[in-house]
Write an enzyme that holds these catalytic residues in place. Structure first.
Site, PDB file in Angstrom:
ATOM      1  CG  ASP A   9       6.366  37.948  26.089  1.00 47.53           C
ATOM      2  OD1 ASP A   9       7.273  36.787  25.852  1.00 47.53           O
ATOM      3  OD2 ASP A   9       5.073  37.886  26.351  1.00 47.53           O
ATOM      4  CB  VAL A  32      -1.609  37.806  24.318  1.00 45.33           C
ATOM      5  CG1 VAL A  32      -2.968  38.150  24.619  1.00 45.33           C
ATOM      6  CG2 VAL A  32      -0.816  38.400  25.480  1.00 45.33           C
ATOM      7  CG  ASP A  33      -5.892  32.675  26.113  1.00 39.19           C
ATOM      8  OD1 ASP A  33      -6.998  32.357  25.765  1.00 39.19           O
ATOM      9  OD2 ASP A  33      -5.484  32.650  27.204  1.00 39.19           O
ATOM     10  CB  SER A 122     -10.497  43.009  20.638  1.00 42.84           C
ATOM     11  OG  SER A 122     -11.446  42.454  21.169  1.00 42.84           O
ATOM     12  N   GLY A 124      -5.684  41.133  17.560  1.00 42.66           N
ATOM     13  CA  GLY A 124      -5.324  40.185  16.724  1.00 42.66           C
ATOM     14  C   GLY A 124      -6.290  39.241  16.197  1.00 42.66           C
ATOM     15  CB  VAL A 125      -7.627  35.902  16.885  1.00 36.49           C
ATOM     16  CG1 VAL A 125      -8.835  35.104  16.447  1.00 36.49           C
ATOM     17  CG2 VAL A 125      -6.223  35.318  16.818  1.00 36.49           C
ATOM     18  CE1 TYR A 126     -11.690  36.142  19.590  1.00 32.52           C
ATOM     19  CE2 TYR A 126     -12.249  37.500  21.118  1.00 32.52           C
ATOM     20  CZ  TYR A 126     -12.198  36.123  20.605  1.00 32.52           C
ATOM     21  OH  TYR A 126     -12.539  35.062  21.401  1.00 32.52           O
TER      22      TYR A 126
HETATM   23  N1  APR Z   1       2.561  40.146  24.727  1.00 32.34           N
HETATM   24  C1  APR Z   1       1.909  41.172  24.496  1.00 32.34           C
HETATM   25  N2  APR Z   1       1.144  41.184  23.387  1.00 32.34           N
HETATM   26  C2  APR Z   1       0.905  40.093  22.477  1.00 32.34           C
HETATM   27  C3  APR Z   1       1.453  38.761  22.850  1.00 32.34           C
HETATM   28  C4  APR Z   1       2.544  38.724  23.769  1.00 32.34           C
HETATM   29  N3  APR Z   1       3.467  37.822  24.366  1.00 32.34           N
HETATM   30  N4  APR Z   1       1.303  37.922  22.001  1.00 32.34           N
HETATM   31  C5  APR Z   1       0.347  38.624  21.175  1.00 32.34           C
HETATM   32  N5  APR Z   1       0.322  39.742  21.322  1.00 32.34           N
HETATM   33  C6  APR Z   1      -0.857  40.993  20.748  1.00 32.34           C
HETATM   34  C7  APR Z   1      -1.080  40.861  19.428  1.00 32.34           C
HETATM   35  O1  APR Z   1      -0.200  41.259  18.748  1.00 32.34           O
HETATM   36  C8  APR Z   1      -2.200  41.560  19.313  1.00 32.34           C
HETATM   37  O2  APR Z   1      -1.966  42.894  19.387  1.00 32.34           O
HETATM   38  O3  APR Z   1      -1.804  40.921  21.439  1.00 32.34           O
HETATM   39  C9  APR Z   1      -3.034  41.682  20.840  1.00 32.34           C
HETATM   40  C10 APR Z   1      -4.173  40.657  21.042  1.00 32.34           C
HETATM   41  O4  APR Z   1      -4.261  39.637  19.932  1.00 32.34           O
HETATM   42  P1  APR Z   1      -4.448  38.136  20.389  1.00 32.34           P
HETATM   43  O5  APR Z   1      -3.990  37.466  21.172  1.00 32.34           O
HETATM   44  O6  APR Z   1      -4.931  37.301  19.037  1.00 32.34           O
HETATM   45  O7  APR Z   1      -6.004  38.440  21.159  1.00 32.34           O
HETATM   46  P2  APR Z   1      -7.586  38.794  20.458  1.00 32.34           P
HETATM   47  O8  APR Z   1      -7.492  39.484  19.288  1.00 32.34           O
HETATM   48  O9  APR Z   1      -8.051  39.607  21.651  1.00 32.34           O
HETATM   49  O10 APR Z   1      -8.177  37.422  20.267  1.00 32.34           O
HETATM   50  C11 APR Z   1      -8.620  36.643  21.440  1.00 32.34           C
HETATM   51  O11 APR Z   1      -7.665  34.735  20.475  1.00 32.34           O
HETATM   52  O12 APR Z   1      -5.810  33.578  21.411  1.00 32.34           O
HETATM   53  C12 APR Z   1      -7.145  33.473  21.124  1.00 32.34           C
HETATM   54  O13 APR Z   1      -8.142  32.593  23.091  1.00 32.34           O
HETATM   55  C13 APR Z   1      -7.913  33.857  22.385  1.00 32.34           C
HETATM   56  O14 APR Z   1     -10.020  33.332  21.457  1.00 32.34           O
HETATM   57  C14 APR Z   1      -9.273  34.162  22.004  1.00 32.34           C
HETATM   58  C15 APR Z   1      -8.701  35.206  20.922  1.00 32.34           C
END
Ligand code: APR
Length: 191
Positions: A9, A32-33, A122, A124-126
């Site tokens: 984390d 992660v946001d 990028s 995760g959600v992206y």
């Molecule tokens: N620590 C480290 N890595 C993490 C954590 C954490 N606590 N939580 C999630 N992750 C990883 C996810 O597993 C993924 O591999 O961070 C990576 C990025 O995933 P997302 O958080 O979904 O970010 P992203 O794909 O860039 O999408 C951004 O999602 O949360 C919203 O506000 C954000 O709209 C934006 C979008």
């Protein structure tokens, strides 16, 4: 100088800056946001709300970065960057993702920071394919360290074992150094 891969984390890391995978509003979200905002406390959102809007609702365009303090986090600063949404690889996704890493490293150097940790921006959600994103993360950081003295420590944070293996392999393929066991000294002593 080193590039390290660490699984866990990112909010736990006591580094100079952790990078947040944000959206252009900088007003928080999930993934992660959400984790960073929860761990930082309400002061982080309050600081983000004070950042200037380039256009209504847009505080940070995709590929750019904005810095805030770390508030209740063990990290001193949060670098909010906005990665590209993956479409098909033909909409400048690779260049925009590379810019997230490069601009964050430039800002860390400008601020004289020693250590910075990146999540898999990028991925995760992206929806960015992790193998391709890991290659970009490693290529940008290895290239940066070949011509810059700061930051000394760059940490690529994998949130699960599968991502950890992909990052390790990408770093090995790029000939980068990895000392992931060193990171125990970056986690605050558990009370
Ligand atoms: N620590 C480290 N890595 C993490 C954590 C954490 N606590 N939580 C999630 N992750 C990883 C996810 O597993 C993924 O591999 O961070 C990576 C990025 O995933 P997302 O958080 O979904 O970010 P992203 O794909 O860039 O999408 C951004 O999602 O949360 C919203 O506000 C954000 O709209 C934006 C979008």
């Amino acid at each position: 100088m080193s590039i390290e891969v660490w699984q866990g984390d990112i909010t736990q890391l006591a580094v100079d800056a952790i990078v947040n995978a944000a959206n252009e509003t900088l007003l928080g979200g999930g993934g992660v946001d959400g984790a960073i905002h929860r761990a930082a406390g309400p002061g982080l959102l309050a600081e983000c709300e004070q950042l200037p809007e380039l256009r209504p609702g847009i505080r940070c365009p995709t590929g750019e970065v904005r810095a805030t303090s770390g508030h209740a986090l063990p990290a001193r600063h949060v670098f909010h960057t906005v990665g590209p949404v993956w479409r098909d690889g033909r909409h400048d996704e690779a260049a925009l993702l590379a810019n997230c890493y490069w601009q964050s490293l430039r800002l860390a150097e400008q601020m004289g920071l020693e250590s910075i940790a990146f999540p898999a921006i990028s991925c995760g959600v992206y929806g960015y394919p992790l193998h391709q994103a890991a290659h970009i993360a490693v290529t940008e950081t290895v290239t940066w360290q070949k011509s810059h003295a700061r930051p000394l420590r760059i940490i690529l944070v994998a949130y699960n074992a599968a991502a950890f293996k992909i990052y390790q392999q990408a770093l090995a393929d790029a000939g980068g150094t990895q000392k992931s066991h060193f990171l125990e000294d970056l986690k605050p002593a558990m009370g």
